[in-house]
Scaffold this motif. Structure first.
Motif, PDB file in Angstrom:
ATOM      1  N   UNK A 288      40.636  20.959  13.285  1.00 21.18           N
ATOM      2  CA  UNK A 288      41.181  22.267  13.369  1.00 21.18           C
ATOM      3  C   UNK A 288      41.424  22.680  14.763  1.00 21.18           C
ATOM      4  N   UNK A 289      40.330  22.304  15.715  1.00 18.26           N
ATOM      5  CA  UNK A 289      40.518  22.557  17.047  1.00 18.26           C
ATOM      6  C   UNK A 289      41.596  21.863  17.880  1.00 18.26           C
ATOM      7  N   UNK A 290      41.610  20.441  17.302  1.00 17.59           N
ATOM      8  CA  UNK A 290      42.580  19.598  17.926  1.00 17.59           C
ATOM      9  C   UNK A 290      44.076  20.293  17.493  1.00 17.59           C
ATOM     10  N   UNK A 291      44.307  20.708  16.369  1.00 12.47           N
ATOM     11  CA  UNK A 291      45.639  21.198  16.137  1.00 12.47           C
ATOM     12  C   UNK A 291      45.853  22.285  16.523  1.00 12.47           C
ATOM     13  N   UNK A 292      44.733  23.361  16.740  1.00 11.36           N
ATOM     14  CA  UNK A 292      45.115  24.694  17.130  1.00 11.36           C
ATOM     15  C   UNK A 292      45.459  24.528  18.773  1.00 11.36           C
ATOM     16  N   UNK A 293      45.353  23.700  19.375  1.00 10.66           N
ATOM     17  CA  UNK A 293      45.787  23.595  20.943  1.00 10.66           C
ATOM     18  C   UNK A 293      46.612  22.250  20.851  1.00 10.66           C
ATOM     19  N   UNK A 294      47.165  21.822  19.953  1.00  8.57           N
ATOM     20  CA  UNK A 294      47.847  20.664  19.974  1.00  8.57           C
ATOM     21  C   UNK A 294      47.635  19.693  21.221  1.00  8.57           C
ATOM     22  N   UNK A 295      46.552  19.179  20.925  1.00  9.75           N
ATOM     23  CA  UNK A 295      45.918  17.999  21.961  1.00  9.75           C
ATOM     24  C   UNK A 295      46.970  16.809  21.836  1.00  9.75           C
ATOM     25  N   UNK A 296      47.218  16.338  22.739  1.00 10.78           N
ATOM     26  CA  UNK A 296      47.869  14.823  22.937  1.00 10.78           C
ATOM     27  C   UNK A 296      46.925  13.783  22.705  1.00 10.78           C
ATOM     28  N   UNK A 297      45.878  14.064  23.292  1.00  9.21           N
ATOM     29  CA  UNK A 297      45.047  12.936  23.530  1.00  9.21           C
ATOM     30  C   UNK A 297      43.591  13.296  23.111  1.00  9.21           C
ATOM     31  N   UNK A 298      42.694  12.235  22.635  1.00 10.05           N
ATOM     32  CA  UNK A 298      41.184  12.595  22.373  1.00 10.05           C
ATOM     33  C   UNK A 298      40.609  11.547  23.226  1.00 10.05           C
TER      34      UNK A 298
ATOM     35  N   UNK B 249      50.142  14.972  31.403  1.00  9.98           N
ATOM     36  CA  UNK B 249      50.494  15.608  32.779  1.00  9.98           C
ATOM     37  C   UNK B 249      50.049  16.884  32.652  1.00  9.98           C
ATOM     38  N   UNK B 250      50.378  17.564  33.736  1.00  7.97           N
ATOM     39  CA  UNK B 250      50.000  19.133  33.886  1.00  7.97           C
ATOM     40  C   UNK B 250      50.521  19.799  32.808  1.00  7.97           C
ATOM     41  N   UNK B 251      49.582  20.766  32.391  1.00  7.17           N
ATOM     42  CA  UNK B 251      49.524  21.565  31.264  1.00  7.17           C
ATOM     43  C   UNK B 251      49.509  20.861  29.849  1.00  7.17           C
ATOM     44  N   UNK B 252      49.270  19.439  29.549  1.00  9.56           N
ATOM     45  CA  UNK B 252      49.013  18.709  28.207  1.00  9.56           C
ATOM     46  C   UNK B 252      47.370  19.082  28.066  1.00  9.56           C
ATOM     47  N   UNK B 253      47.221  19.257  26.589  1.00  8.16           N
ATOM     48  CA  UNK B 253      45.853  19.503  26.353  1.00  8.16           C
ATOM     49  C   UNK B 253      45.200  18.184  26.003  1.00  8.16           C
ATOM     50  N   UNK B 254      44.069  18.104  26.270  1.00  6.72           N
ATOM     51  CA  UNK B 254      43.278  16.743  26.073  1.00  6.72           C
ATOM     52  C   UNK B 254      41.990  17.277  25.218  1.00  6.72           C
ATOM     53  N   UNK B 255      41.522  16.530  24.349  1.00  9.66           N
ATOM     54  CA  UNK B 255      40.239  17.204  23.601  1.00  9.66           C
ATOM     55  C   UNK B 255      39.394  16.118  23.803  1.00  9.66           C
ATOM     56  N   UNK B 256      38.142  16.550  24.297  1.00 10.45           N
ATOM     57  CA  UNK B 256      37.193  15.737  24.822  1.00 10.45           C
ATOM     58  C   UNK B 256      36.130  15.963  23.569  1.00 10.45           C
ATOM     59  N   UNK B 257      35.583  14.704  23.128  1.00 12.06           N
ATOM     60  CA  UNK B 257      34.516  14.716  22.042  1.00 12.06           C
ATOM     61  C   UNK B 257      33.559  13.680  22.360  1.00 12.06           C
ATOM     62  N   UNK B 258      32.728  14.074  23.251  1.00 13.08           N
ATOM     63  CA  UNK B 258      31.945  12.883  23.933  1.00 13.08           C
ATOM     64  C   UNK B 258      30.401  13.504  23.712  1.00 13.08           C
TER      65      UNK B 258
END
Ligand code: PRX
Length: 635
Positions: A161-171, A118-127
């Motif tokens: 490192x990047x996922x943890x830094x911004x605490x992404x919930x999803x990849x 939802x709004x404000x959550x961080x999502x990591x995109x590795x595509x």
């Protein structure tokens, strides 16, 4: 309307002057006339470079995807929004219309919501560069989630490192990617990265190469199956102009990568405005930027800037030399590309090959050619201008940064006369200045200094994720009340700017920003290594290549140097990615240091560049004898 598309030089000067004298009116009018807002702003700009705090269009409400997609449906629903050109030239290109983009983004947005985003959550995109990449950015923006794209050439360690830094919930990733004749196991890299990322709850996997991948029960799901079930309607989340849109990591000269935070309203206005002017965009154009969406160039000038103008933007999955060195030009001919935007490193690589690779294609559709990412040397400029632009498509050398969000210095094609290697003039709203090392502004013409910006522009990054102090220290502390770019520049007699390169420990290799510290940290992990120092040296294709000076521990002495070199590059590949591998590694008994223990990179840089005649005074070093040794043992 007159402010929006500049058509001649006098008009540029007029518009520029207005942007400096009345910045709020200037940016207020552009925002009002050309975008859809759910609520008007209370104030165009408030800023304080001391804090630093910058706010554009405060109080306004909008959703950027309404501006990039929905509003084009009525007038241009069937127009191609994204034109996907696959890696394999025999696979058909895909034309995604604005209508289809609307549906696919909404489906994706619903899948995100159904999976707890939802709004404000961080999502990591590795595509890889497939349509799902652009669509996933827009899907995040649709629901107000903050995307953090990590370039799919980064290693598992760099990714975690990047996922943890911004605490992404999803990849969001894919089974793999095609790159020329190779395939890359992206899902395997993600699996490895996710061994150390407790914040990640779920992974969506797009199918691209049809490989057998490991799907972790309860965490991983195939994307397509979810999309097929999702509704094609998803109401846009209404965002504040200053809500974060995305985080994008860039290398710093020291420490971990910096998660630059870009916000919604100002970023949208600035990328759209600069796209229109720098590329002279017109309705039926087919625009192609060869960058990867993993970098800021792709965010701003493949996705947001073009789509906000209702343009057709090309996404290319492949590489310039597959199946041969004519691929770029084949694509230009095939899709009748009107604007072509690439990096000097690609130009230099192509310029080394037979000209027939260019000449066999019809490039007459081109009307603007662009360059970005590093200084373009004179030879490459001419090759590009003569053989691709045929001397009648203006070459726009665009200077900007991840932090600036959009192009800052650039010719406006058909308006600003170009000079090889010059990024020429500031775009409206950009107020550059040159500073000396003591903090004084260098006035006048035919001068050089450190490039700073005096006044905020709408797409300036607002902070570094989780570390506002570092944002202040890096960009606003070198000079009072100025944004410091980290670049050197000269200003000529007509006021044109030419970027001379970084003045810090960032080295640009093939257009990629690399900080020396993280590479040194990786090398120092090798059990035989005591210490290391990295510098850049000129390379005729990459612009710069990396030169490493390495001292060994006692345990490493007597070991085969070629094997050690391979192991060191392997460690760098694991920690950062193959882009950071060293071209040269020299083993030495010590590194030149000041009496306070600081490594003298300036001397090491000169030795790597073969400039040993002007090393300066080395007598004050702690260990001057080591300089002699390094010179004598250099190959
Ligand atoms: O040193 C400048 C160089 O690239 C740096 C920014 O890198 P990055 O954040 O990765 O963004 C690259 C794409 C916008 C700058 O500080 N640079 C970028 N464009 C140019 C350039 N140097 C010279 N000329 C350019 N046109």
């Amino acid at each position: 309307m007159s402010n929006y598309h500049i058509k001649h030089l006098e008009e540029y000067f007029k518009v520029y002057r207005k942007s400096v004298r009345e910045p709020e009116n200037f940016w207020g009018e552009i925002a009002e006339e050309h975008f859809v807002w759910r609520k008007h702003w209370d104030k165009v700009l408030s800023w304080d470079f001391k804090k630093p705090e910058i706010k554009w269009y405060e109080g306004a409400k909008l959703n950027i995807t309404e501006n990039c997609i929905d509003r084009h449906l009525f007038t241009n629903g069937d127009k191609t929004a994204i034109l996907f050109e696959p890696n394999d030239p025999n696979e058909a290109a895909e034309h995604i219309s604005y209508k289809e983009l609307y549906q696919r983004v909404n489906q994706f947005a619903n899948v995100l919501k159904d999976n707890g985003i939802s709004k404000g959550d961080r999502v990591c995109i590795y595509l890889p560069m497939i349509p799902e990449l652009a669509i996933s950015l827009l899907a995040c923006a649709r629901i107000g989630a903050i995307h953090s794209v990590v370039f799919a050439g980064f290693s598992a360690t760099a990714l975690s490192t990047r996922i943890n830094d911004s605490e992404c919930k999803m990849v969001i990733t894919s089974d793999g990617s095609f790159r020329g004749a190779k395939t890359i196991d992206l899902k395997g890299i993600v699996d490895e990265a996710l061994e150390s990322t407790p914040c990640v709850e779920s992974v969506l996997v797009a199918k691209r190469i049809n490989s057998n991948v490991n799907m972790k029960e309860g965490r991983d799901q195939w994307l397509q199956a979810l999309l097929d079930k999702a509704s094609t309607e998803c109401a846009p989340e209404i965002m504040d102009a200053e809500d974060p849109l995305f985080i994008l990591y860039t290398s710093g000269s020291t420490g971990k990568p910096k998660g630059m935070v870009h916000t919604t309203g100002g970023y949208m206005v600035y990328t759209a405005y600069t796209f229109k002017n720098v590329f002279n965009y017109r309705h039926n154009d087919v625009y192609w930027c060869t960058a990867d969406i993993g970098w800021i160039t792709g965010h701003s000038y493949i996705v947001y800037g073009p789509l906000a103008n209702g343009a057709t933007t090309v996404m290319f999955e492949g590489v310039p030399n597959y199946p041969d060195y004519g691929r770029f030009w084949e694509i230009v001919e095939k899709h009748k590309i009107t604007q072509f935007y690439t990096a000097p490193t690609a130009i230099r690589a192509l310029a080394k090959e037979n000209l027939d690779h260019v000449d066999r294609y019809d490039l007459s559709s081109l009307k603007v050619i662009g360059s970005v990412g590093e200084p373009i040397n004179e030879e490459a400029w001419h090759w590009y201008n003569d053989n691709v632009g045929k001397k009648n498509s203006p070459l726009v050398d665009t200077w900007w940064q991840t932090e600036t969000g959009g192009i800052m210095l650039s010719p406006i094609p058909y308006v600003t006369p170009t000079i090889p290697t010059y990024a020429t003039l500031p775009l409206p709203g950009v107020q550059p200045c040159l500073m000396d090392e003591k903090g004084n502004e260098i006035e006048g013409k035919q001068v050089d200094g450190r490039l700073c910006i005096k006044y905020p522009w709408p797409s300036i990054a607002r902070t570094i994720w989780g570390d506002h102090q570092r944002y202040k220290d890096t960009y606003f502390s070198a000079y009072e009340n100025l944004y410091f770019t980290g670049d050197g520049a000269l200003r000529d007699t007509v006021g044109y700017y030419r970027i001379t390169g970084r003045v810090d420990d960032v080295i640009i290799v093939s257009g990629h920003n690399l900080g020396t510290a993280p590479i040194e940290d990786a090398i120092n992990e090798h059990p035989a290594v005591a210490e290391s120092a990295i510098v850049g040296f000129p390379h005729d294709v990459k612009g710069n290549a990396l030169y490493g000076y390495v001292t060994l521990k006692e345990s490493g002495e007597g070991r085969d140097h070629d094997n050690l070199r391979k192991e060191i590059n392997q460690i760098i590949t694991e920690h950062i990615g193959p882009i950071a591998k060293l071209d040269k590694i020299q083993f030495t008994s010590g590194l030149p240091k000041t009496r306070s223990g600081k490594i003298m990179r300036r001397i090491l840089r000169k030795i790597a560049c073969n400039e040993i005649d002007n090393l300066g005074d080395i007598s004050t070093l702690l260990n001057p004898e080591v300089v002699e040794e390094i010179i004598n043992t250099k190959k």
